[in-house]
Design a protein around this motif. Structure first.
Motif, PDB file in Angstrom:
ATOM      1  N   GLN A 245      16.067  16.204  -8.439  1.00  0.00           N
ATOM      2  CA  GLN A 245      16.895  16.022  -9.626  1.00  0.00           C
ATOM      3  C   GLN A 245      17.069  14.543  -9.936  1.00  0.00           C
ATOM      4  OE1 GLN A 245      20.553  18.206  -8.903  1.00  0.00           O
ATOM      5  NE2 GLN A 245      19.757  19.980 -10.003  1.00  0.00           N
ATOM      6  N   ALA A 246      17.320  14.245 -11.184  1.00  0.00           N
ATOM      7  CA  ALA A 246      17.580  12.866 -11.584  1.00  0.00           C
ATOM      8  C   ALA A 246      18.715  12.286 -10.732  1.00  0.00           C
ATOM      9  CB  ALA A 246      17.937  12.801 -13.054  1.00  0.00           C
ATOM     10  N   GLY A 247      18.527  11.052 -10.301  1.00  0.00           N
ATOM     11  CA  GLY A 247      19.489  10.407  -9.430  1.00  0.00           C
ATOM     12  C   GLY A 247      19.185  10.577  -7.959  1.00  0.00           C
ATOM     13  N   GLY A 248      18.252  11.440  -7.647  1.00  0.00           N
ATOM     14  CA  GLY A 248      17.901  11.691  -6.258  1.00  0.00           C
ATOM     15  C   GLY A 248      16.906  10.680  -5.712  1.00  0.00           C
ATOM     16  N   SER A 249      16.465  10.932  -4.479  1.00  0.00           N
ATOM     17  CA  SER A 249      15.570  10.013  -3.776  1.00  0.00           C
ATOM     18  C   SER A 249      14.409  10.764  -3.146  1.00  0.00           C
ATOM     19  CB  SER A 249      16.327   9.271  -2.665  1.00  0.00           C
ATOM     20  OG  SER A 249      17.372   8.493  -3.195  1.00  0.00           O
ATOM     21  N   LEU A 250      13.306  10.072  -3.014  1.00  0.00           N
ATOM     22  CA  LEU A 250      12.141  10.556  -2.274  1.00  0.00           C
ATOM     23  C   LEU A 250      11.508   9.370  -1.562  1.00  0.00           C
ATOM     24  CD1 LEU A 250      10.276  12.902  -4.808  1.00  0.00           C
ATOM     25  CD2 LEU A 250      11.400  13.623  -2.698  1.00  0.00           C
ATOM     26  N   ARG A 251      10.827   9.640  -0.456  1.00  0.00           N
ATOM     27  CA  ARG A 251      10.048   8.615   0.200  1.00  0.00           C
ATOM     28  C   ARG A 251       8.605   9.081   0.328  1.00  0.00           C
ATOM     29  NH1 ARG A 251      10.244   5.665   6.127  1.00  0.00           N
ATOM     30  NH2 ARG A 251       9.415   7.673   6.840  1.00  0.00           N
ATOM     31  N   LEU A 252       7.716   8.327  -0.263  1.00  0.00           N
ATOM     32  CA  LEU A 252       6.291   8.622  -0.168  1.00  0.00           C
ATOM     33  C   LEU A 252       5.698   7.847   1.013  1.00  0.00           C
ATOM     34  CD1 LEU A 252       5.205   8.362  -3.909  1.00  0.00           C
ATOM     35  CD2 LEU A 252       6.178  10.322  -2.684  1.00  0.00           C
ATOM     36  N   SER A 253       4.722   8.468   1.658  1.00  0.00           N
ATOM     37  CA  SER A 253       3.998   7.828   2.753  1.00  0.00           C
ATOM     38  C   SER A 253       2.511   7.890   2.464  1.00  0.00           C
ATOM     39  CB  SER A 253       4.277   8.543   4.074  1.00  0.00           C
ATOM     40  OG  SER A 253       5.644   8.515   4.399  1.00  0.00           O
ATOM     41  N   CYS A 254       1.795   6.892   2.944  1.00  0.00           N
ATOM     42  CA  CYS A 254       0.342   6.868   2.810  1.00  0.00           C
ATOM     43  C   CYS A 254      -0.244   6.361   4.115  1.00  0.00           C
ATOM     44  CB  CYS A 254      -0.073   5.977   1.656  1.00  0.00           C
ATOM     45  SG  CYS A 254      -1.855   5.704   1.524  1.00  0.00           S
ATOM     46  N   ALA A 255      -0.967   7.232   4.798  1.00  0.00           N
ATOM     47  CA  ALA A 255      -1.571   6.886   6.074  1.00  0.00           C
ATOM     48  C   ALA A 255      -3.031   6.515   5.872  1.00  0.00           C
ATOM     49  CB  ALA A 255      -1.449   8.055   7.035  1.00  0.00           C
ATOM     50  N   CYS A 256      -3.441   5.443   6.514  1.00  0.00           N
ATOM     51  CA  CYS A 256      -4.806   4.936   6.397  1.00  0.00           C
ATOM     52  C   CYS A 256      -5.592   5.253   7.670  1.00  0.00           C
ATOM     53  CB  CYS A 256      -4.781   3.435   6.166  1.00  0.00           C
ATOM     54  SG  CYS A 256      -6.409   2.648   6.076  1.00  0.00           S
ATOM     55  N   SER A 257      -6.852   5.613   7.504  1.00  0.00           N
ATOM     56  CA  SER A 257      -7.662   6.047   8.644  1.00  0.00           C
ATOM     57  C   SER A 257      -8.340   4.910   9.380  1.00  0.00           C
ATOM     58  CB  SER A 257      -8.744   7.015   8.150  1.00  0.00           C
ATOM     59  OG  SER A 257      -9.623   6.344   7.250  1.00  0.00           O
ATOM     60  N   ARG A 258      -8.259   3.688   8.833  1.00  0.00           N
ATOM     61  CA  ARG A 258      -9.014   2.586   9.418  1.00  0.00           C
ATOM     62  C   ARG A 258      -8.106   1.461   9.892  1.00  0.00           C
ATOM     63  NH1 ARG A 258     -14.290   1.978   7.666  1.00  0.00           N
ATOM     64  NH2 ARG A 258     -14.299   0.186   9.083  1.00  0.00           N
ATOM     65  N   SER A 259      -8.583   0.714  10.866  1.00  0.00           N
ATOM     66  CA  SER A 259      -7.799  -0.387  11.441  1.00  0.00           C
ATOM     67  C   SER A 259      -7.699  -1.573  10.496  1.00  0.00           C
ATOM     68  CB  SER A 259      -8.411  -0.833  12.762  1.00  0.00           C
ATOM     69  OG  SER A 259      -9.737  -1.283  12.544  1.00  0.00           O
ATOM     70  N   ILE A 260      -8.489  -1.566   9.411  1.00  0.00           N
ATOM     71  CA  ILE A 260      -8.404  -2.672   8.450  1.00  0.00           C
ATOM     72  C   ILE A 260      -7.067  -2.688   7.729  1.00  0.00           C
ATOM     73  CG2 ILE A 260     -10.883  -2.734   8.017  1.00  0.00           C
ATOM     74  CD1 ILE A 260     -10.298  -1.248   5.368  1.00  0.00           C
ATOM     75  N   PHE A 261      -6.266  -1.646   7.925  1.00  0.00           N
ATOM     76  CA  PHE A 261      -5.003  -1.537   7.202  1.00  0.00           C
ATOM     77  C   PHE A 261      -4.182  -2.818   7.315  1.00  0.00           C
ATOM     78  CE2 PHE A 261      -1.453   0.643   5.323  1.00  0.00           C
ATOM     79  CZ  PHE A 261      -0.342   0.041   5.892  1.00  0.00           C
ATOM     80  N   SER A 262      -4.111  -3.379   8.521  1.00  0.00           N
ATOM     81  CA  SER A 262      -3.213  -4.514   8.752  1.00  0.00           C
ATOM     82  C   SER A 262      -3.626  -5.768   7.995  1.00  0.00           C
ATOM     83  CB  SER A 262      -3.112  -4.816  10.244  1.00  0.00           C
ATOM     84  OG  SER A 262      -4.374  -5.235  10.729  1.00  0.00           O
ATOM     85  N   ILE A 263      -4.871  -5.839   7.563  1.00  0.00           N
ATOM     86  CA  ILE A 263      -5.321  -7.030   6.835  1.00  0.00           C
ATOM     87  C   ILE A 263      -5.644  -6.714   5.384  1.00  0.00           C
ATOM     88  CG2 ILE A 263      -6.163  -8.267   8.861  1.00  0.00           C
ATOM     89  CD1 ILE A 263      -8.952  -7.261   8.288  1.00  0.00           C
ATOM     90  N   ALA A 264      -5.235  -5.530   4.948  1.00  0.00           N
ATOM     91  CA  ALA A 264      -5.495  -5.115   3.566  1.00  0.00           C
ATOM     92  C   ALA A 264      -4.231  -5.201   2.724  1.00  0.00           C
ATOM     93  CB  ALA A 264      -6.020  -3.681   3.542  1.00  0.00           C
ATOM     94  N   ASP A 265      -4.421  -5.451   1.452  1.00  0.00           N
ATOM     95  CA  ASP A 265      -3.324  -5.358   0.508  1.00  0.00           C
ATOM     96  C   ASP A 265      -3.192  -3.901   0.071  1.00  0.00           C
ATOM     97  OD1 ASP A 265      -4.205  -8.492  -1.153  1.00  0.00           O
ATOM     98  OD2 ASP A 265      -3.043  -8.096   0.670  1.00  0.00           O
ATOM     99  N   MET A 266      -1.957  -3.433  -0.055  1.00  0.00           N
ATOM    100  CA  MET A 266      -1.703  -2.031  -0.368  1.00  0.00           C
ATOM    101  C   MET A 266      -0.881  -1.917  -1.640  1.00  0.00           C
ATOM    102  SD  MET A 266      -3.184  -0.481   2.106  1.00  0.00           S
ATOM    103  CE  MET A 266      -2.624   1.179   1.674  1.00  0.00           C
ATOM    104  N   GLY A 267      -0.990  -0.763  -2.286  1.00  0.00           N
ATOM    105  CA  GLY A 267      -0.200  -0.572  -3.497  1.00  0.00           C
ATOM    106  C   GLY A 267       0.043   0.888  -3.792  1.00  0.00           C
ATOM    107  N   TRP A 268       1.017   1.110  -4.642  1.00  0.00           N
ATOM    108  CA  TRP A 268       1.290   2.431  -5.201  1.00  0.00           C
ATOM    109  C   TRP A 268       1.133   2.344  -6.718  1.00  0.00           C
ATOM    110  CZ3 TRP A 268       1.895   6.837  -2.520  1.00  0.00           C
ATOM    111  CH2 TRP A 268       2.232   6.742  -1.178  1.00  0.00           C
TER     112      TRP A 268
END
Length: 114
Positions: A13-36
């Motif tokens: 409902q309007a006014g509520g909250s959600l948290r999205l997650s995105c899991a990456c399969s590769r170790s390059i994650f730590s040196i990559a730029d991420m976005g939504w």
């Protein structure tokens, strides 16, 4: 091959909250730029928030003060905490990774009812 798997979407409902997650399969994650990004029906995909490998963040004006992007390099996961959701936030939300290429997840639906 880089795989990005989003989760956490749903109906709220309007006014509520959600948290999205995105899991990456590769170790390059730590040196990559991420976005939504998000895409509403009949509209172009638009940037919501980004976070660099160093932790610098950037937000669309429409979500500033309501959404927070963060990352956990140990879990190769990026998050989008969405508070005070509005009906106009309804869209498919996509995770994006940039590192010698541009990679996308399959998307997760967020629906905000008035």
């Amino acid at each position: 091959q880089v795989q990005l798997v989003e989760s956490g979407g749903g109906l709220v409902q309007a006014g509520g909250s959600l948290r999205l997650s995105c899991a990456c399969s590769r170790s390059i994650f730590s040196i990559a730029d991420m976005g939504w990004y998000r895409q509403a029906p009949g509209k172009q995909r638009e940037l919501v928030a980004t976070i660099t490998s160093g932790g610098s963040t950037n937000y669309a004006d429409s979500v500033k003060g309501r959404f927070t992007i963060s990352r956990d390099n140990a879990k190769s996961t990026v998050y989008l905490q969405m508070n005070n959701l509005k009906p106009e936030d309804t869209a498919v939300y996509y995770c994006n990774l940039v590192f010698t290429g541009n990679y996308w997840g399959q998307g997760t639906q967020v629906t905000v009812s008035s």
